[in-house]
Design an enzyme around this catalytic site. Structure first.
Site, PDB file in Angstrom:
ATOM      1  N   HIS A   1     -17.312  -4.387  -0.822  1.00 21.39           N
ATOM      2  CA  HIS A   1     -15.871  -4.564  -0.612  1.00 21.39           C
ATOM      3  C   HIS A   1     -15.610  -5.642   0.437  1.00 21.39           C
ATOM      4  O   HIS A   1     -16.191  -5.615   1.515  1.00 21.39           O
ATOM      5  CB  HIS A   1     -15.254  -3.237  -0.142  1.00 21.39           C
ATOM      6  CG  HIS A   1     -13.815  -3.355   0.268  1.00 21.39           C
ATOM      7  ND1 HIS A   1     -12.784  -3.349  -0.637  1.00 21.39           N
ATOM      8  CD2 HIS A   1     -13.244  -3.495   1.486  1.00 21.39           C
ATOM      9  CE1 HIS A   1     -11.631  -3.475   0.018  1.00 21.39           C
ATOM     10  NE2 HIS A   1     -11.887  -3.559   1.306  1.00 21.39           N
TER      11      HIS A   1
ATOM     12  N   TYR B   1       0.882  -1.168   0.000  1.00 18.76           N
ATOM     13  CA  TYR B   1       0.000   0.000   0.000  1.00 18.76           C
ATOM     14  C   TYR B   1       0.921   1.218   0.000  1.00 18.76           C
ATOM     15  O   TYR B   1       1.702   1.401   0.925  1.00 18.76           O
ATOM     16  CB  TYR B   1      -0.909   0.010   1.228  1.00 18.76           C
ATOM     17  CG  TYR B   1      -2.053  -0.969   1.139  1.00 18.76           C
ATOM     18  CD1 TYR B   1      -3.312  -0.561   0.688  1.00 18.76           C
ATOM     19  CD2 TYR B   1      -1.883  -2.306   1.478  1.00 18.76           C
ATOM     20  CE1 TYR B   1      -4.365  -1.461   0.590  1.00 18.76           C
ATOM     21  CE2 TYR B   1      -2.923  -3.216   1.377  1.00 18.76           C
ATOM     22  CZ  TYR B   1      -4.156  -2.784   0.931  1.00 18.76           C
ATOM     23  OH  TYR B   1      -5.193  -3.664   0.819  1.00 18.76           O
TER      24      TYR B   1
END
Length: 400
Positions: free
Chosen positions: A354, A172
């Site tokens: 999600h 990330y």
């Protein structure tokens, strides 16, 4: 292969057009629960070298092909063109045939296989020996036209500054950007991904967050989000302005609404977060991906917002060993909605589901007075590798 399709909600059917650019001896095209070639529902075109055949078939748990007793893929036409062969065929959403896939609103795993050699019968096709692939789509998109964009529209790109993607499976990456000084209130009316050519398979999803207005400044940071060097203050950049994930197209707001950013009481600081999924551990790949915002100074009637609900990450979410399926539920209760929502309520026009890799099915349900009233968004074939913000067929009203 190029696939185009039209949906008829009155006929409850899909018309497919498949362009095969380099036809050898046939192909398989169809659908299955999660993109596997076992227990699949297939349309098959094959040739024995002299004659060509088309049929509706299915595969069993071992991958062996069988002709379907009920032929529900209807061949409407085939024509040769300079660019290849066009196949036109039709399939109803629901056929009441237990061997057929039920076409629903959510994700559909489309599968395809290429026949490189002639075969004498459908049963002679060995699906484990052919070149094959998978594409996830939402077949049943609602018939919503793309809104007209205003003449005073401007664009802004928030992209990573030519970074080297770390040579590990999951990264990330966080990068801080800022709006110009004195940037007045605008409405974001559309956004789309900007992906560095060649990195399409590595950029899994991206988000642009706006920082909290109570801080005058935020440190400029460009590095992994989990690094010990990341300043703690970046944790106050959590207000979502735009979110894109692999497989999604450009996102348009309805003509009457836009997402506000800029102006008094709004932070100038933005955080771009990119999830790189690099399972083959490529080294030295450079990337400048990000999101392009389209915005206007002509404010629309409504401010749009993004509401996140579901589960927080906690050890309580652990799935016990040996389970075939395990249900987790998160609630957004009236204690929250009474505080957060205006008296007139809100209107949901789009929804994104999600989960992380263990997710298989997701549903968002609206309850009122202790009863489930409406399914807002559901996906029975959900994949974490295909997460898009989906426009709803009709708006859903939610009250405090």
């Amino acid at each position: 292969l190029d696939l185009s399709w039209n949906v008829s909600y009155t006929e409850q059917a899909v018309h497919f057009q498949l362009l095969i650019r380099d036809l050898r001896f046939g192909l398989l095209f169809g659908m299955s629960d999660r993109g596997e070639f076992e227990n699949a529902d297939l349309a098959v075109l094959w040739s024995d070298g002299h004659n060509s055949y088309f049929g509706d078939a299915w595969s069993d748990a071992t991958g062996q092909l069988h002709m379907d007793l009920q032929q529900d893929y209807q061949l409407l036409g085939a024509r040769r063109a300079p660019e290849g062969l066009y196949l036109l065929f039709r399939r109803a959403f629901s056929t009441c045939d237990p061997k057929d896939y039920l076409i629903e609103d959510g994700t559909v795993h489309l599968i395809y296989g290429i026949l490189e050699k002639p075969v004498h019968s459908l049963q002679a096709i060995n699906i484990s020996a052919i070149h094959r692939g998978l594409q996830r789509v939402q077949l049943l998109k609602p018939n919503i036209t793309v809104p007209e964009l205003p003449s005073d529209m401007k664009t802004m790109e928030i992209t990573a500054p030519n970074i080297v993607i770390p040579s590990q499976e999951t990264t990330y990456w966080c990068y801080m950007a800022e709006l110009p000084d004195g940037f007045p209130k605008h409405h974001i009316i559309m956004y789309e991904p900007v992906i560095t050519a060649g990195n399409e398979a590595l950029v899994h999803h991206m988000e642009v967050f706006q920082c909290a207005a109570e801080f005058d400044s935020f440190p400029h940071y460009n590095g992994p989000c989990d690094s010990k060097m990341k300043p703690d203050r970046l944790n106050y950049c959590r207000h979502v302005l735009a979110a894109w994930a692999m497989g999604a197209q450009a996102f348009y707001y309805p003509e009457e609404a836009g997402l506000a950013f800029g102006g008094p009481g709004s932070s100038r600081y933005l955080r771009l977060e990119i999830h790189y999924h690099n399972p083959l551990v490529f080294k030295g790949r450079r990337d400048s991906s990000g999101i392009r915002l389209y915005y206007t100074a002509t404010l629309r009637r409504y401010d749009a917002g993004i509401m996140e609900l579901g589960l927080v990450y906690t050890p309580v979410m652990a799935i016990p060993p040996g389970e075939d399926a395990f249900l987790l539920t998160g609630y957004c209760t009236d204690k929250c909605t009474r505080l957060a929502l205006p008296a007139a309520g809100i209107r949901i026009f789009a929804s994104q589901l999600h989960t992380h890799l263990a997710g298989r099915k997701v549903v968002t349900v609206l309850s009122r007075d202790g009863r489930e009233r409406q399914v807002v968004n559901a996906d029975g074939h959900y994949s974490p590798h295909f997460q898009e913000i989906r426009m709803l067929k009709e708006m859903v009203a939610v009250f405090p």
